[in-house]
Design a protein around this motif. Sequence first.
Motif, short mmCIF file in Angstrom:
data_model
loop_
_atom_site.label_atom_id
_atom_site.label_comp_id
_atom_site.label_asym_id
_atom_site.label_seq_id
_atom_site.Cartn_x
_atom_site.Cartn_y
_atom_site.Cartn_z
N LYS A 222 46.06 26.29 5.70
CA LYS A 222 44.52 25.37 5.57
C LYS A 222 44.49 24.10 5.14
CE LYS A 222 40.83 27.95 5.18
NZ LYS A 222 39.67 28.68 4.73
N THR A 223 44.38 22.89 5.63
CA THR A 223 44.18 21.75 5.29
C THR A 223 42.70 21.40 4.96
OG1 THR A 223 46.14 21.02 6.62
CG2 THR A 223 44.75 19.27 5.66
N TYR A 224 42.48 20.98 3.61
CA TYR A 224 41.28 20.51 3.42
C TYR A 224 41.15 18.75 3.36
CZ TYR A 224 39.62 25.10 1.73
OH TYR A 224 39.01 26.34 1.94
N TYR A 225 40.34 18.06 4.07
CA TYR A 225 40.23 16.79 3.93
C TYR A 225 39.17 16.39 3.13
CZ TYR A 225 42.89 17.55 8.24
OH TYR A 225 43.71 18.05 9.21
N GLY B 173 49.26 44.89 2.09
CA GLY B 173 48.86 43.85 1.62
C GLY B 173 48.42 42.53 2.32
N GLU B 174 47.91 41.49 1.87
CA GLU B 174 47.74 40.38 2.59
C GLU B 174 48.85 39.40 2.74
OE1 GLU B 174 44.93 39.54 4.46
OE2 GLU B 174 43.90 41.35 4.03
N SER B 175 48.76 38.65 3.86
CA SER B 175 49.59 37.29 4.07
C SER B 175 48.88 36.08 3.43
CB SER B 175 49.67 37.01 5.59
OG SER B 175 50.58 37.99 6.33
N ARG B 176 49.63 35.27 2.90
CA ARG B 176 49.31 34.32 1.87
C ARG B 176 48.45 33.20 2.78
NH1 ARG B 176 54.38 30.65 1.03
NH2 ARG B 176 55.28 30.71 3.03
N ILE B 177 47.62 32.38 2.00
CA ILE B 177 47.05 31.47 2.44
C ILE B 177 47.66 30.33 1.74
CG2 ILE B 177 45.04 29.95 2.47
CD1 ILE B 177 43.33 32.59 2.98
N CYS B 178 48.17 29.19 2.41
CA CYS B 178 48.92 28.11 1.79
C CYS B 178 47.74 26.62 2.12
CB CYS B 178 50.15 27.55 2.35
SG CYS B 178 51.52 28.85 2.18
N LEU B 179 47.18 26.20 1.00
CA LEU B 179 46.21 25.20 1.02
C LEU B 179 46.70 23.88 0.83
CD1 LEU B 179 43.12 24.84 1.11
CD2 LEU B 179 42.96 25.14 -1.22
N LEU C 266 48.56 24.10 -2.52
CA LEU C 266 48.57 25.54 -3.48
C LEU C 266 48.86 26.70 -2.21
CD1 LEU C 266 44.73 24.76 -4.75
CD2 LEU C 266 46.84 24.42 -5.85
N LEU C 267 50.09 27.51 -3.05
CA LEU C 267 50.43 28.06 -2.17
C LEU C 267 50.44 29.79 -2.72
CD1 LEU C 267 53.99 26.53 -1.54
CD2 LEU C 267 51.98 26.12 -0.43
N GLU C 268 49.97 30.81 -2.01
CA GLU C 268 49.67 31.90 -2.61
C GLU C 268 51.21 32.83 -2.36
OE1 GLU C 268 46.75 33.92 -0.60
OE2 GLU C 268 45.07 32.71 -1.15
N PRO C 269 51.29 33.88 -3.22
CA PRO C 269 52.69 34.64 -3.23
C PRO C 269 52.90 35.46 -1.77
CG PRO C 269 51.26 35.62 -4.76
CD PRO C 269 50.46 34.29 -4.21
N GLY C 270 52.05 35.67 -1.45
CA GLY C 270 52.10 36.72 -0.03
C GLY C 270 52.11 38.33 -0.66
N PRO C 271 52.32 39.18 0.47
CA PRO C 271 52.45 40.61 0.42
C PRO C 271 53.68 40.99 -0.22
CG PRO C 271 52.60 40.19 2.68
CD PRO C 271 52.53 38.67 1.81
#
Length: 310
Positions: free
Chosen positions: A13-16, A85-91, A104-109
């Motif tokens: 996900k990219t936030y502008y 578990g949940e796949s990660r979201i990388c922001l 910002l990188l989540e760890p993942g399942p």
Amino acid sequence: MITTVTLNAAIDKTYYLPSFPMGKVSRVQRFHAAPGGKGINVAKVVAQLGVPVTATGFVGGMNGEIIKQMLTQMEIAHDFISVEGESRICLNILDEANGTSTELLEPGPTVNDAALKEMEVRIGELASRSKIVCFSGSLPAGVPKDFYVKLVSIAKEAGAYVILDASGDALRFGLEAKPDMIKPNEDEVAALLGIEVTDEDALQKAVETLLQKYEMDRISVSLGGAGSLTASKGSSYRVTTPKVEVVSTVGCGDSFVAGMAVSLARNLPLEEGLAMASAAGTSNAMTDQAGLIELEEFEQLRKQVQIDRL
């Protein structure tokens, strides 16, 4: 066919934001979401370059389902293994005021032993009908540090050409299986040999040493905006890329790998492969999304890449 492997798939996900002040509330007016993780980024660029590709790896939960749905919408074939578990979201937060990018990188399942065994079988199946297999990115929780050794060995035994784009222990252990190509950075080259690399001459010698030590076909080292250095059997090349206005560097290395994989799938000479890979990475840098290139722009850049044999 080319197979890409992303053991820690993600939603990118990219936030502008006009500005990103720390410690304050920021309201997002515009954002973009796409399937991500390094191997998926490779798959997206391979597909844009017109070569059949299948993306595999681990996905989990609703995020995992969304990743598969988005790839289907992009007409990219996929064959993932689902885990709990949940796949990660990388922001990625783009601050338009100063041009910075904050990730910002989540760890993942967490992956269990049964899923690991299933992945070994899946890689054997896919590699047996693939010319190239690209292993990219980090290892999620539950995956042994040496898991790439097994997967690279399985893919090579099935007859595929293997590219490994990893770092740290994943790369160090993965080298034991002697992949055909790796794409480390300067620091990783130095760490793998336990030496200090002080200039490009020293880097060239170090890369050539690594190439011989692990009996690889080629090694490409990214030098950022300065281009890249590639060593192959009997020759080394310094690549200089055209100067462009960089929007984001996220996914540029993956785009480079995709261009190289496509050149190998098409049996192109190494110098043409370097031009293709460099143009893909540079084109991606001109966009705000990982794994996205503009084909007309790519073709123009491809002609502007300078390749010098050392």
